[in-house]
Design a protein around this motif. Structure first.
Motif: not given
Length: 207
Positions: A136-156
């Motif tokens: 579960y924690y491994t998957f959450l890290q993957g999901l977190a990477s989606v948010f991280e990418s969105g933050i870096k691209s200024k989308k989030f």
């Protein structure tokens, strides 16, 4: 496991094991884990009891295998959803859809897992909880990477760290699914993923 790379004999073993697990799931769902014997599972799957023990040491071992296999399928579907070549918002939509579809499409297992988890013996929980938590924690890290990418691209906006955002979204989806499971007519699971996602994308406070 990719069965197309296995020999005919190995594919036959995979098929037999799967039939045993399906029979066990049916019986556990009908009678509960503690009320089912290995003999009953062997009879339901139409294998000799000795053959069943060649695959599983005991009933606890079989139950762990059943849970881990089903959770692995679930995890694979969720991971695929967030790895589709879409932008970050669409990845999150994909995830919400996929989790809803998988949950509702595996109700027999979901009901069994929820019913048995609190009453599971120490022998069942030993190792199983740790393995599920790790996945579960491994998957959450993957999901977190989606948010991280969105933050870096200024989308989030960075309103919280990406891992916390992942936990919050996943917990919100679980809440909707459990409400639907309890009272489906009163609390239908949203077919439009934005019904859940907008809580994150639009926020609660008026500008």
């Amino acid at each position: 496991m990719q069965t197309e790379t296995l020999s005919r004999r190995e594919r036959e073993k995979v098929r037999q094991r799967q039939e045993m697990l399906e029979a066990a799931l049916d019986l556990f769902s009908l009678k509960g884990f503690h009320s089912v014997s290995m003999q009953e599972i062997a009879e339901r799957s139409e294998f000799a009891i000795g053959t069943l023990y060649k695959f599983f040491q005991n009933k606890e071992d079989l139950y762990k295998a059943l849970v881990l296999e089903r959770c692995e399928r679930f995890e694979e579907a969720m991971t695929q959803a967030i790895e589709e070549p879409d932008d970050e918002v669409e990845k999150l939509r994909n995830y919400i859809r996929a989790k809803g579809e998988r949950f509702r499409g595996n109700l027999t297992f979901i009901r069994l897992f929820l019913a048995e988890r609190r009453g599971a013996s120490f022998n069942i929980k030993a190792g199983l909880d740790e393995e599920l938590r790790k996945r579960y924690y491994t998957f959450l890290q993957g999901l977190a990477s989606v948010f991280e990418s969105g933050i870096k691209s200024k989308k989030f906006k960075r309103i919280a760290d990406p891992f916390s955002l992942a936990v919050a979204l996943d917990s919100a989806i679980d809440g909707f699914l459990l409400l639907w499971l309890d009272t489906p007519e009163q609390h239908p699971y949203p077919e439009d993923p934005d019904a859940i996602l907008d809580v994150f994308l639009k926020g609660l406070l008026e500008p």
